[in-house]
Design a protein around this motif. Sequence first.
Motif, PDB file in Angstrom:
ATOM      1  N   SER A  79     -11.233   7.794  -3.245  1.00 36.53           N
ATOM      2  CA  SER A  79     -10.423   8.446  -2.226  1.00 36.53           C
ATOM      3  C   SER A  79     -11.212   9.552  -1.528  1.00 36.53           C
ATOM      4  O   SER A  79     -11.980  10.278  -2.170  1.00 36.53           O
ATOM      5  N   ILE A 125      -3.285  10.454  -7.537  1.00 29.97           N
ATOM      6  CA  ILE A 125      -4.205   9.556  -8.217  1.00 29.97           C
ATOM      7  C   ILE A 125      -4.931  10.316  -9.304  1.00 29.97           C
ATOM      8  O   ILE A 125      -4.870  11.551  -9.378  1.00 29.97           O
ATOM      9  N   PHE A 146      -5.450  12.789  -4.540  1.00 31.59           N
ATOM     10  CA  PHE A 146      -4.456  12.172  -3.658  1.00 31.59           C
ATOM     11  C   PHE A 146      -5.116  11.011  -2.928  1.00 31.59           C
ATOM     12  O   PHE A 146      -6.207  11.132  -2.401  1.00 31.59           O
ATOM     13  N   GLY A 147      -4.433   9.916  -2.931  1.00 29.97           N
ATOM     14  CA  GLY A 147      -4.993   8.742  -2.281  1.00 29.97           C
ATOM     15  C   GLY A 147      -3.965   7.636  -2.203  1.00 29.97           C
ATOM     16  O   GLY A 147      -2.761   7.898  -2.126  1.00 29.97           O
ATOM     17  N   SER A 148      -4.429   6.392  -2.243  1.00 27.85           N
ATOM     18  CA  SER A 148      -3.520   5.259  -2.104  1.00 27.85           C
ATOM     19  C   SER A 148      -3.728   4.268  -3.232  1.00 27.85           C
ATOM     20  O   SER A 148      -4.799   4.209  -3.841  1.00 27.85           O
ATOM     21  N   LYS A 149      -2.687   3.537  -3.483  1.00 29.93           N
ATOM     22  CA  LYS A 149      -2.732   2.457  -4.466  1.00 29.93           C
ATOM     23  C   LYS A 149      -2.286   1.158  -3.792  1.00 29.93           C
ATOM     24  O   LYS A 149      -1.481   1.180  -2.849  1.00 29.93           O
ATOM     25  N   MET A 150      -2.798   0.064  -4.286  1.00 31.68           N
ATOM     26  CA  MET A 150      -2.405  -1.241  -3.762  1.00 31.68           C
ATOM     27  C   MET A 150      -1.702  -2.034  -4.838  1.00 31.68           C
ATOM     28  O   MET A 150      -2.193  -2.140  -5.972  1.00 31.68           O
ATOM     29  N   ILE A 183       0.852  -1.183   0.000  1.00 32.35           N
ATOM     30  CA  ILE A 183       0.000   0.000   0.000  1.00 32.35           C
ATOM     31  C   ILE A 183       0.894   1.240   0.000  1.00 32.35           C
ATOM     32  O   ILE A 183       1.815   1.355   0.819  1.00 32.35           O
ATOM     33  N   ALA A 184       0.641   2.164  -0.914  1.00 26.50           N
ATOM     34  CA  ALA A 184       1.443   3.392  -0.994  1.00 26.50           C
ATOM     35  C   ALA A 184       0.537   4.581  -1.271  1.00 26.50           C
ATOM     36  O   ALA A 184      -0.403   4.484  -2.063  1.00 26.50           O
ATOM     37  N   ASP A 185       0.826   5.715  -0.623  1.00 27.74           N
ATOM     38  CA  ASP A 185       0.090   6.954  -0.859  1.00 27.74           C
ATOM     39  C   ASP A 185       0.758   7.742  -1.973  1.00 27.74           C
ATOM     40  O   ASP A 185       1.977   7.689  -2.151  1.00 27.74           O
ATOM     41  N   GLY A 186      -0.059   8.518  -2.717  1.00 28.81           N
ATOM     42  CA  GLY A 186       0.497   9.346  -3.766  1.00 28.81           C
ATOM     43  C   GLY A 186      -0.572   9.921  -4.660  1.00 28.81           C
ATOM     44  O   GLY A 186      -1.780   9.801  -4.375  1.00 28.81           O
TER      45      GLY A 186
END
Length: 467
Positions: A409, A402, A414-418, A397-400
């Motif tokens: 989100s 989007i 801005f949010g997260s990706k898996m 899981i990483a934020d960045g």
Amino acid sequence: MPFKDLREYIAFLEHHGDLRRITAPVDPELEITEIAHRLLRADGPALLFENVIGFDMPVAVNLFCSHRRMNWALDMDNADALASRLESMIEMVQGGPPSGIVNKLRTLGRLIHVGSFQPKTVRQAPCQEVVLTGEDVNLYQFPIIKCWPMDAGPYITLPLVITKDPNTGVQNYGIYRMQVFDQSTTGMHWQTHKVGARHYRASGDREDDRLEVAVALGGDPVAIWSGSAPLPPDIDEMLLAGFIRDEGVELVPAKTVDLMVPAHAEIILEGYVIPGEERLEGPFGDHTGYYSLAEPYPVFHVTTITRRHSPIYPTTFVGRPPTEDYWMGKVTERVFLPLIRLILPEVVDINMPAEGIFHNLVLVSVKKEYPGQARKNPSEVAWRVANNLNPGTDLIIADGPIDDLDVASPTPRFGSKMGIDATRKGPDEGYHREWPPDIEMSEEIQQRVSRRWSELGLDDLIPSHGI
């Protein structure tokens, strides 16, 4: 009308141009798998090998590996039509949608006892035309195939294994692979969660000295498929087969064990397992697409063989999906959807992709989404993810940043990706078990079959160079 036995089904396939007889000599070690696998990938016909080297018994394969063949085998227009019939029966039995999880689960038991679905007992049967005991018991009389190069030996791959609950007396039918150890013993690949394994453990708990077992090869196609159905432990699979057939399956008492066996099977193996007796079984090219490695499993002792005068030996092979078990499993998916809806009424549709091998991945469409959402077509990624993922270590899981259009989100842009690490792991990543190899046919067998393709009479289906 449902098919009485495997012979009627084979004759039907041949009449409809969906079975090819192979008269050229073929080796049961690897060659049958390679030929059948090529035809499976090309949506070719079922195959009947009539000249298996070293044997006077034909081998039938690819009997169920298409949607049309499964529809024919189960005598239905399609699996969804059968599911609709089951759904209507549920309403009839319950007098309306059942309430409460316990009542919903009980519905299946009441449902399959409706009508003329009960098995029918007969006293004489084709499967007992020949009876072999003592020194005449020899598994090597059958053209049991070796499927893949690293397999530990020949495997019986399409058996209907029959056991009885030592406490309730209810029979169970399951399809479990059986490695042939010698002329009278095999492995019995009872995974822990399978009903046969429960019966095995129950025998040990009661300190029984043995658990009687019968194994049916061939027979009514519906009965064969029913052995793969994930029914609750206290429900006899032949009741489900009777529901699908709309008439009961004919059973006959086995000769030397206290079990009922399909009367129209080609071959019956009778014997026992001893609680606590195990032997190393495997490796085996499994339906995950990898070899399952050697582990201890119970030993099946064959004491009696009964068979028809001129039996047909049915077999299958599994490997990287899709193989024949995929089409068998897709019927299970459709038929059991109404039962899933009993418990989870918000479910609209499900799809268990081939790559998930029916227990690692399911796509679900629920009412808040559009119907049929689960109808997707996953491939390599789905197969690798379904088999290689350990959620505790492989989810990243990483934020960045989007996409602007991502509405999941809580904040825009801005949010997260898996990410999922579905690669093969090694010791430096904390993985200390042996990683199983991919299943692949040997180059020698591939080239040998290619050279003999014309001799096998299959050029009109697919050319050897175009496979």
